[in-house]
Design a protein around this motif. Structure first.
Motif, PDB file in Angstrom:
ATOM      1  N   GLY A   9     -34.341  65.828  42.294  1.00 11.79           N
ATOM      2  CA  GLY A   9     -33.399  64.980  43.002  1.00 11.79           C
ATOM      3  C   GLY A   9     -33.757  63.504  42.980  1.00 11.79           C
ATOM      4  N   TYR A  10     -32.770  62.724  43.349  1.00 18.70           N
ATOM      5  CA  TYR A  10     -32.911  61.268  43.277  1.00 18.70           C
ATOM      6  C   TYR A  10     -33.942  60.724  44.258  1.00 18.70           C
ATOM      7  CZ  TYR A  10     -31.843  56.343  43.097  1.00 18.70           C
ATOM      8  OH  TYR A  10     -31.958  54.983  42.959  1.00 18.70           O
ATOM      9  N   ASN A  11     -33.970  61.234  45.479  1.00 21.87           N
ATOM     10  CA  ASN A  11     -34.913  60.703  46.474  1.00 21.87           C
ATOM     11  C   ASN A  11     -36.359  60.919  46.045  1.00 21.87           C
ATOM     12  OD1 ASN A  11     -32.879  59.724  48.117  1.00 21.87           O
ATOM     13  ND2 ASN A  11     -32.798  61.573  49.367  1.00 21.87           N
ATOM     14  N   GLU A  12     -36.677  62.098  45.524  1.00 17.02           N
ATOM     15  CA  GLU A  12     -38.037  62.343  45.042  1.00 17.02           C
ATOM     16  C   GLU A  12     -38.373  61.404  43.881  1.00 17.02           C
ATOM     17  OE1 GLU A  12     -39.323  66.329  44.185  1.00 17.02           O
ATOM     18  OE2 GLU A  12     -38.569  67.081  46.106  1.00 17.02           O
ATOM     19  N   TRP A  75     -24.199  65.958  38.614  1.00 13.73           N
ATOM     20  CA  TRP A  75     -24.479  65.085  37.475  1.00 13.73           C
ATOM     21  C   TRP A  75     -23.197  64.455  36.940  1.00 13.73           C
ATOM     22  CZ3 TRP A  75     -27.257  61.841  35.120  1.00 13.73           C
ATOM     23  CH2 TRP A  75     -26.959  61.457  33.828  1.00 13.73           C
ATOM     24  N   LYS A  76     -22.129  65.219  36.850  1.00 14.43           N
ATOM     25  CA  LYS A  76     -20.870  64.726  36.272  1.00 14.43           C
ATOM     26  C   LYS A  76     -20.184  63.673  37.140  1.00 14.43           C
ATOM     27  CE  LYS A  76     -20.774  67.089  32.462  1.00 14.43           C
ATOM     28  NZ  LYS A  76     -20.787  66.443  31.164  1.00 14.43           N
ATOM     29  N   ASP A  77     -20.557  63.588  38.406  1.00 16.09           N
ATOM     30  CA  ASP A  77     -19.993  62.582  39.304  1.00 16.09           C
ATOM     31  C   ASP A  77     -20.476  61.198  38.842  1.00 16.09           C
ATOM     32  OD1 ASP A  77     -19.313  60.822  41.337  1.00 16.09           O
ATOM     33  OD2 ASP A  77     -20.136  62.064  42.934  1.00 16.09           O
ATOM     34  N   MET A  78     -19.562  60.360  38.409  1.00 14.18           N
ATOM     35  CA  MET A  78     -19.925  59.050  37.852  1.00 14.18           C
ATOM     36  C   MET A  78     -20.547  58.115  38.891  1.00 14.18           C
ATOM     37  SD  MET A  78     -19.460  59.475  34.737  1.00 14.18           S
ATOM     38  CE  MET A  78     -19.593  57.875  33.991  1.00 14.18           C
ATOM     39  N   SER A  79     -20.466  58.467  40.158  1.00 16.37           N
ATOM     40  CA  SER A  79     -21.075  57.612  41.176  1.00 16.37           C
ATOM     41  C   SER A  79     -22.402  58.178  41.692  1.00 16.37           C
ATOM     42  CB  SER A  79     -20.099  57.394  42.334  1.00 16.37           C
ATOM     43  OG  SER A  79     -19.838  58.608  42.991  1.00 16.37           O
ATOM     44  N   ASN A  80     -22.973  59.163  41.002  1.00 17.74           N
ATOM     45  CA  ASN A  80     -24.249  59.686  41.493  1.00 17.74           C
ATOM     46  C   ASN A  80     -25.348  58.642  41.281  1.00 17.74           C
ATOM     47  OD1 ASN A  80     -26.305  60.333  39.438  1.00 17.74           O
ATOM     48  ND2 ASN A  80     -24.821  61.791  38.636  1.00 17.74           N
ATOM     49  N   PRO A  81     -26.372  58.645  42.117  1.00 14.87           N
ATOM     50  CA  PRO A  81     -27.358  57.563  42.112  1.00 14.87           C
ATOM     51  C   PRO A  81     -28.167  57.434  40.826  1.00 14.87           C
ATOM     52  CG  PRO A  81     -28.027  59.309  43.619  1.00 14.87           C
ATOM     53  CD  PRO A  81     -26.638  59.628  43.170  1.00 14.87           C
ATOM     54  N   PHE A  82     -28.344  58.517  40.078  1.00 15.39           N
ATOM     55  CA  PHE A  82     -29.059  58.400  38.806  1.00 15.39           C
ATOM     56  C   PHE A  82     -28.292  57.494  37.831  1.00 15.39           C
ATOM     57  CE2 PHE A  82     -30.903  62.474  40.213  1.00 15.39           C
ATOM     58  CZ  PHE A  82     -32.250  62.196  40.028  1.00 15.39           C
ATOM     59  N   ARG A  83     -26.977  57.602  37.865  1.00 16.37           N
ATOM     60  CA  ARG A  83     -26.154  56.780  36.971  1.00 16.37           C
ATOM     61  C   ARG A  83     -26.111  55.312  37.418  1.00 16.37           C
ATOM     62  NH1 ARG A  83     -22.994  59.760  33.444  1.00 16.37           N
ATOM     63  NH2 ARG A  83     -22.800  61.972  33.901  1.00 16.37           N
ATOM     64  N   LEU A  84     -26.243  55.075  38.709  1.00 20.48           N
ATOM     65  CA  LEU A  84     -26.111  53.722  39.255  1.00 20.48           C
ATOM     66  C   LEU A  84     -27.438  52.987  39.408  1.00 20.48           C
ATOM     67  CD1 LEU A  84     -23.475  54.519  42.036  1.00 20.48           C
ATOM     68  CD2 LEU A  84     -23.067  53.684  39.706  1.00 20.48           C
ATOM     69  N   ASP A  85     -28.553  53.688  39.305  1.00 18.57           N
ATOM     70  CA  ASP A  85     -29.860  53.071  39.503  1.00 18.57           C
ATOM     71  C   ASP A  85     -30.114  52.007  38.444  1.00 18.57           C
ATOM     72  OD1 ASP A  85     -32.886  52.848  39.057  1.00 18.57           O
ATOM     73  OD2 ASP A  85     -32.778  53.942  40.953  1.00 18.57           O
ATOM     74  N   LYS A  86     -30.412  50.783  38.878  1.00 16.85           N
ATOM     75  CA  LYS A  86     -30.581  49.649  37.955  1.00 16.85           C
ATOM     76  C   LYS A  86     -31.791  49.798  37.043  1.00 16.85           C
ATOM     77  CE  LYS A  86     -33.058  46.896  41.439  1.00 16.85           C
ATOM     78  NZ  LYS A  86     -34.266  47.589  41.219  1.00 16.85           N
ATOM     79  N   ASP A  87     -32.777  50.600  37.443  1.00 14.60           N
ATOM     80  CA  ASP A  87     -33.975  50.768  36.634  1.00 14.60           C
ATOM     81  C   ASP A  87     -33.814  51.786  35.515  1.00 14.60           C
ATOM     82  OD1 ASP A  87     -35.626  48.910  37.998  1.00 14.60           O
ATOM     83  OD2 ASP A  87     -35.968  50.380  39.586  1.00 14.60           O
ATOM     84  N   ILE A  88     -32.906  52.756  35.675  1.00 19.61           N
ATOM     85  CA  ILE A  88     -32.793  53.812  34.658  1.00 19.61           C
ATOM     86  C   ILE A  88     -31.422  53.905  34.005  1.00 19.61           C
ATOM     87  CG2 ILE A  88     -34.698  55.227  35.472  1.00 19.61           C
ATOM     88  CD1 ILE A  88     -32.668  56.920  37.040  1.00 19.61           C
ATOM     89  N   LYS A  89     -30.365  53.622  34.730  1.00 19.63           N
ATOM     90  CA  LYS A  89     -29.001  53.624  34.184  1.00 19.63           C
ATOM     91  C   LYS A  89     -28.737  54.847  33.303  1.00 19.63           C
ATOM     92  CE  LYS A  89     -28.963  48.651  34.272  1.00 19.63           C
ATOM     93  NZ  LYS A  89     -29.605  47.594  33.576  1.00 19.63           N
TER      94      LYS A  89
END
Length: 125
Positions: A9-12, A75-89
């Motif tokens: 998950g994103y928080n971890e 994952w398919k949700d375009m607004s999930n934090p993994f997709r929006l994170d500026k460090d990983i995009k």
């Protein structure tokens, strides 16, 4: 594999990443796994043995962190934090990145032995 750390998950992921002080840290982003340990993402299933083999063979004083990005719907949700994170995009899984460095492999690149060799044997710190 015992020398590959696992996060879920994103928080971890963010907690771990925010506490990296130095060193050669690589993140492998993959779909979450079912009770049998198999990811819902077929590309991730295909790439994983190649990533593990290359890491074991070529890694040079680096850490590999496997990060489950969640189930398929998340994952398919375009607004999930993994997709929006500026460090990983993240736009695709699997993705292998060197933290805070330009090295990056995405999708089917993660199953290509020559690219994995270059990725893990690169001595840039």
């Amino acid at each position: 594999m015992e020398n590959i750390e696992k996060l879920s998950g994103y928080n971890e992921f963010r907690n771990y990443a925010d506490n990296i002080k130095s060193g050669n840290v690589n993140f492998y982003f993959t779909g979450s796994k079912n009770e049998s340990g198999v990811s819902w993402c077929p590309d991730c299933v295909e790439a994983l043995p190649h990533v593990e083999e290359a890491f074991e063979k070529y890694q040079n004083n680096c850490t590999l962190i496997s990060v489950d990005v969640g189930d398929r719907a998340y994952w398919k949700d375009m607004s999930n934090p993994f997709r929006l994170d500026k460090d990983i995009k993240l736009m695709v899984i699997p993705t292998l990145i060197r933290w805070k460095k330009p090295q990056r492999l995405e999708g089917d690149q993660c199953a290509k032995k020559d690219l994995l060799q270059m990725f893990f044997s690169d001595e840039e710190d």
